[in-house]
Motif scaffolding. Structure first.
Motif, PDB file in Angstrom:
ATOM      1  N   ALA A   1       6.187  -7.902  10.170  1.00  0.00           N
ATOM      2  CA  ALA A   1       4.933  -8.173   9.759  1.00  0.00           C
ATOM      3  C   ALA A   1       4.089  -7.352  10.624  1.00  0.00           C
ATOM      4  O   ALA A   1       3.900  -7.486  11.947  1.00  0.00           O
ATOM      5  N   ASN A   2       3.380  -6.391  10.376  1.00  0.00           N
ATOM      6  CA  ASN A   2       2.415  -5.420  11.158  1.00  0.00           C
ATOM      7  C   ASN A   2       0.979  -5.198  10.501  1.00  0.00           C
ATOM      8  O   ASN A   2       1.022  -5.062   9.133  1.00  0.00           O
ATOM      9  N   VAL A   3       0.026  -5.417  11.246  1.00  0.00           N
ATOM     10  CA  VAL A   3      -1.432  -4.885  10.450  1.00  0.00           C
ATOM     11  C   VAL A   3      -2.006  -4.105  11.474  1.00  0.00           C
ATOM     12  O   VAL A   3      -2.251  -4.392  12.610  1.00  0.00           O
ATOM     13  N   ALA A   4      -2.482  -2.889  11.022  1.00  0.00           N
ATOM     14  CA  ALA A   4      -3.333  -2.201  12.041  1.00  0.00           C
ATOM     15  C   ALA A   4      -4.631  -1.568  11.250  1.00  0.00           C
ATOM     16  O   ALA A   4      -4.727  -1.343  10.071  1.00  0.00           O
ATOM     17  N   GLY A   5      -5.477  -1.840  11.990  1.00  0.00           N
ATOM     18  CA  GLY A   5      -6.857  -1.331  11.623  1.00  0.00           C
ATOM     19  C   GLY A   5      -7.771  -0.594  12.698  1.00  0.00           C
ATOM     20  O   GLY A   5      -7.593  -0.735  13.914  1.00  0.00           O
TER      21      GLY A   5
ATOM     22  N   PHE B   1      -5.256  -0.037   7.767  1.00  0.00           N
ATOM     23  CA  PHE B   1      -6.928   0.740   7.477  1.00  0.00           C
ATOM     24  C   PHE B   1      -7.254   1.553   8.493  1.00  0.00           C
ATOM     25  O   PHE B   1      -7.311   1.073   9.519  1.00  0.00           O
ATOM     26  N   GLY B   2      -8.053   2.472   7.870  1.00  0.00           N
ATOM     27  CA  GLY B   2      -8.867   3.108   8.728  1.00  0.00           C
ATOM     28  C   GLY B   2     -10.061   3.752   7.943  1.00  0.00           C
ATOM     29  O   GLY B   2      -9.935   3.957   7.006  1.00  0.00           O
TER      30      GLY B   2
ATOM     31  N   ILE C   1       0.940  -1.085   2.551  1.00  0.00           N
ATOM     32  CA  ILE C   1      -0.445  -0.960   1.923  1.00  0.00           C
ATOM     33  C   ILE C   1      -1.407   0.138   2.938  1.00  0.00           C
ATOM     34  O   ILE C   1      -1.173  -0.474   4.115  1.00  0.00           O
ATOM     35  N   ALA C   2      -1.717   1.198   2.504  1.00  0.00           N
ATOM     36  CA  ALA C   2      -2.653   2.018   3.220  1.00  0.00           C
ATOM     37  C   ALA C   2      -4.026   2.195   2.813  1.00  0.00           C
ATOM     38  O   ALA C   2      -3.994   2.377   1.346  1.00  0.00           O
TER      39      ALA C   2
END
Length: 309
Positions: free
Chosen positions: A6-10, A63-64, A113-114
């Motif tokens: 599980a990866n979340v990048a913001g 997200f960015g 999701i992006a």
């Protein structure tokens, strides 16, 4: 293996997330009786079995404000040989069984999701299952006397289940999804009695390949001001030789003799995609490709069979 990520990048600028699972396996499983004399009232059983089970799950969100890019991949790569054989031997009484069995059970679930405020939102998801193996059951140059049954059985089974979903949304910029899925299954499944002799037995030679593939893709792209682009492909390639044979063998006082080769392929592919662009281009491409080149052969050649059916 059982693998979960599980990866979340913001980011206030560029958000980038990358997740890749790779299962690379090479095996050699062999069971032999060679140059032996076996006398038994219960029988002789020679078996070689190989199995591989994978359960891979990945959830990625990126997200960015300037751009959001998520790259996710799951790859299963296998090569090997599973072989059971009796060679150059003498077997008396009982029953004789030679079995080679290979089983693959590959399961993959990916969600990506992006999102981006002012820039591109890109989701790239790929899944590749590449299997190349040989499953062989042989009785070679062996004399079998007064066995009740002689059975030679080779089976090669592959079960693949893929579920991949991706969404890309951009306020000002492009929303882009790319999802390629490749399932490739190649090799040989062989059951054979070659040379030697069999006396007073029910003789059965069977080779079977099973391929069961279920692949589902769901994709959604959106952009308020900008392009909405989606590309989704599923490619299944099967190229196998399935051989069941009695070759150069003398069978006397036979009760029965049967030779069977079978290929069983079931494919279920599903693609669902949607794209929405407020101001800009909206393009979707869905491609399904199935390539099947299985050669199925059952034969009796250069042999003498007396009695039975």
């Amino acid at each position: 293996p059982l693998v979960g990520i599980a990866n979340v990048a913001g980011s206030g600028g560029f958000g980038v997330g990358a997740n890749v699972i790779a299962n690379v396996v090479s095996t050699a499983v062999n069971a032999y009786v060679d140059n032996a004399i076996v006398s038994s009232t219960t029988g002789l059983n020679v078996g070689a079995t190989s199995s591989m089970n994978t359960y891979d799950a990945v959830i990625s969100t990126t997200f960015g404000s300037a751009a959001g890019v998520g790259i996710t991949g799951v790859n299963n790569i296998y090569s090997g040989t599973t072989k059971a054989a009796i060679e150059g031997s003498t077997v008396e009484n009982g029953s004789v069984s030679v079995v080679a069995n290979d089983l693959f059970n590959l399961n993959t679930v990916v969600f990506s999701i992006a999102g981006a405020v002012a820039g591109a939102a890109v989701s790239g998801v790929e899944n590749a299952n590449v299997i190349e193996n040989n499953v062989i059951a042989n009785i070679i140059n062996t004399g079998i006397n007064y066995a009740s049954t002689v059975s030679v059985n080779a089976q090669n089974s592959v079960y693949i289940n893929d579920i991949l979903a991706a969404a890309s949304v951009a306020a000002t910029g492009a929303g882009v999804n790319l999802i390629p899925v490749v399932n490739q299954f190649t090799g040989k499944t062989e059951a054979k009695i070659e040379g030697g002799s069999v006396k007073g037995a029910d003789t059965n030679v069977s080779a079977k390949t099973i391929a069961n593939v279920n692949a589902g893709i769901v994709g959604a792209t959106g952009a308020v001001t900008g392009a909405s682009l989606g590309g989704y492909t599923v490619t299944n390639v099967f190229d196998n030789d399935i051989i069941a044979a009695v070759d150069g063998t003398t069978i006397q006082n036979a009760k029965s003799t049967s030779v069977n080769a079978e290929s069983d392929i079931d494919i279920l592919n599903g693609l669902a995609s949607a794209g929405l662009a407020g101001i800009g281009a909206n393009a979707l491409a869905n491609v399904l490709v199935n390539v099947i080149n299985n050669n199925v052969t059952a034969y009796i050649a250069d042999s003498y069979i007396q009695g039975g059916s």
